[in-house]
Design an enzyme around this catalytic site. Structure first.
Site, short mmCIF file in Angstrom:
data_model
loop_
_atom_site.label_atom_id
_atom_site.label_comp_id
_atom_site.label_asym_id
_atom_site.label_seq_id
_atom_site.Cartn_x
_atom_site.Cartn_y
_atom_site.Cartn_z
N MET A 260 88.47 69.06 39.31
CA MET A 260 89.71 68.60 38.68
C MET A 260 89.39 67.50 37.68
SD MET A 260 92.60 66.26 40.62
CE MET A 260 93.61 67.57 41.30
N ASP B 125 91.78 65.96 33.91
CA ASP B 125 93.04 65.40 33.40
C ASP B 125 94.31 65.94 34.07
OD1 ASP B 125 91.06 64.65 31.67
OD2 ASP B 125 92.00 65.51 29.88
N PHE C 108 92.84 73.84 27.76
CA PHE C 108 92.65 72.41 27.90
C PHE C 108 93.99 71.70 28.14
CE2 PHE C 108 88.27 71.63 25.70
CZ PHE C 108 87.69 72.58 26.52
N SER C 109 93.96 70.38 28.06
CA SER C 109 95.09 69.57 28.52
C SER C 109 96.36 69.79 27.71
CB SER C 109 94.71 68.09 28.49
OG SER C 109 93.75 67.82 29.48
N ASP D 244 95.38 68.12 23.33
CA ASP D 244 96.14 67.39 24.34
C ASP D 244 97.59 67.10 23.91
OD1 ASP D 244 93.59 67.37 25.43
OD2 ASP D 244 93.20 65.29 24.89
N GLU E 217 91.90 60.69 23.02
CA GLU E 217 92.34 61.84 23.80
C GLU E 217 93.65 61.54 24.54
OE1 GLU E 217 88.64 64.51 24.97
OE2 GLU E 217 88.79 62.75 26.28
#
Length: 489
Positions: free
Chosen positions: A36, A38, A97-98, A167, A222
């Site tokens: 795990m 973000d 991704f995030s 993000d 980020e």
């Protein structure tokens, strides 16, 4: 459902059930199995709190990013939901991704995330290409939008990199439009935050560069977050490759915040000076959400990219911080554990105006899943120290020097076997010094809230669970009050 998503769900169901409950923290989120990082999509939807996370079910290392998923009704008991997203499309085959989540007007939940593909250059090298994609669902199953990706290199301002474009954090504005901020790398190689707008959550347009780094605070920014709090707006981001600036920032990956004023008509943010969000050793990529009662709650990844304290020999790697309520006081963000924690207090133990000198143990003040508050009162002392998760072999210490107002965290003897950062010092902001320390201990972590939340420090530990003693030390006579509650889930 794609074969890749079905495979992830079957794998995590079988492997996750084999992890014993006592091998996990009591009340901090871990992956169902595997890796795990973000927090993603932190939101309130259909009567439950939802948290997604960057997830690799197949290994305790970063790779092949999926979206894991947990839900809760009280921010403490979290139930695992099957994997929400897998990298199963051409545009995201190198990772989902995030990103973030929001409820649409038709009642569906929208997930917005960074989709990663790769391209080969003329010299034969390969590089990532980051775009933004969306998926919609019912809180359990999600379908990716047929016109993904919804933001690509053509939507970037001049000079911005398509390699570092990630993000998205989404919200709904007072004008009825959806907005999101996205981290970007401009031509100068540092970081910037871009603002986008959409009428429906699916068709997006570039609006402005909300904030620029200009190589002052690390490099790429980020995991941005942007929201109103009290009479200010807050921009949170996580700079990479940051140099220490004495006691305010540390080397490596940081999480910082800017307070400022936002002109919604011109979409311009006038930011003030940055501040450290957490002074500990394991805190990155925080994300917030607003609860129905108006509280702004934050959760962060309780780990460092450059350090691995929790052994990789176990079947999970990575944790989330305990949810924190954010407030603005004295032109700073203050953080405190959510009040729901008090519902799980048992076995209170209190000492009022207790005098100590040298090393002291207080009967009943011990434990590894506790809420411990220490109030420092009068004293001739210069040095105060507390050792937690301790026995004759193990300890994590917090040592305060009244003359310098410096607090030192030392986890050298917490059981870590790797060459990682184990000591960190920072200055107490309050000119009056350190007056109150509130520790939230779970099996694998210690979160410190200083002077009623004025500063925080988050630290992961890997200490055997039978090390549960607490030692107090003062170099000269002083008085203190102590309040301890066991946290029983």
């Amino acid at each position: 459902m794609s074969e890749m998503l079905e495979k992830a769900r079957k794998y995590e169901f079988i492997q996750g059930q084999q992890i014993k409950e006592e091998e996990r923290p009591a009340f901090h989120i871990t992956p169902y199995v595997g890796w795990m990082n973000d927090p993603n999509g932190f939101s309130y939807y259909k009567g439950e709190y939802h948290l997604f996370y960057q997830y690799n079910p197949y290994s305790t290392h970063w790779d092949s990013m999926h979206w894991g998923h947990v839900v809760s009704k009280d921010l403490l008991h979290w139930n695992y939901v099957p994997t929400a997203l897998a990298p199963d499309e051409d545009y995201d085959k190198f990772g989902c991704f995030s990103g973030s989540a929001i409820e649409l007007e038709d009642g569906r939940q929208l997930l917005m995330y960074t989709s990663v593909n790769q391209e080969k250059l003329e010299d034969g090298t390969v590089r990532d290409i980051q775009t933004q994609a969306v998926a919609v669902g019912d809180g359990k199953d999600y379908e990716k939008y047929e016109k993904n990706p919804v933001l690509t290199a053509k939507d970037l301002p001049k000079g911005a990199s398509k390699v570092d474009f990630r993000d998205p954090k989404i919200w709904k504005g007072n004008d009825g439009n959806f907005y999101c901020v996205i981290g970007s790398r401009p031509a100068d190689g540092s970081g910037q935050i871009l603002l986008y707008r959409s009428k429906n959550g699916f068709e997006w347009e570039f609006v402005s560069i909300l904030a620029k780094n200009q190589n002052r605070y690390g490099k790429m920014w980020e995991c941005p977050d942007f929201f109103a709090l009290k009479d200010k707006h807050v921009l949170i981001c996580s700079p990479q490759d940051m140099k220490a600036r004495k006691y305010e920032f540390h080397n490596g990956h940081n999480s910082v915040y800017f307070l400022g004023d936002y002109d919604a008509n011109r979409c311009r943010f006038s930011k003030e000076q940055p501040h450290t969000l957490d002074y500990g050793m394991d805190f990155y990529a925080p994300q917030t959400t607003e609860l129905p009662d108006g509280r702004r709650i934050m959760i962060a990844w309780m780990k460092s990219w450059d350090a691995c304290v929790i052994p990789n020999s176990q079947d999970w790697q990575g944790m989330m911080t305990f949810p924190r309520e954010l407030e603005i006081k004295e032109n700073r963000i203050w953080q405190n554990p959510v009040k729901e924690l008090e519902n799980y207090y048992q076995n209170p133990c209190c000492y009022e105006h207790t005098e100590i000198e040298g090393e002291t143990v207080l009967a009943g003040v011990e434990g590894r899943t506790i809420d411990l508050t220490v109030t420092l009162e009068d004293g001739e002392n210069t040095i105060f120290s507390i050792k937690l998760a301790a026995d004759s072999e193990y300890e994590t210490s917090y040592t305060y020097n009244k003359e310098t107002r410096l607090l030192e965290i030392d986890r050298t003897y917490c059981g870590v076997t790797k060459d990682v950062v184990c000591v960190r010092k920072f200055r107490i902001e309050d000119p009056a010094g350190l007056k109150k320390m509130r520790f939230i201990l779970d099996y694998h972590s210690i979160e410190l809230f200083i002077n009623d939340g004025q500063q925080t420090a988050t630290t992961a530990i890997c200490t055997p669970l039978n090390a549960k003693d607490i030692y107090f030390f003062s170099d000269k006579k002083m008085t203190m009050s102590v309040e301890k509650h066991d946290i029983i889930m």
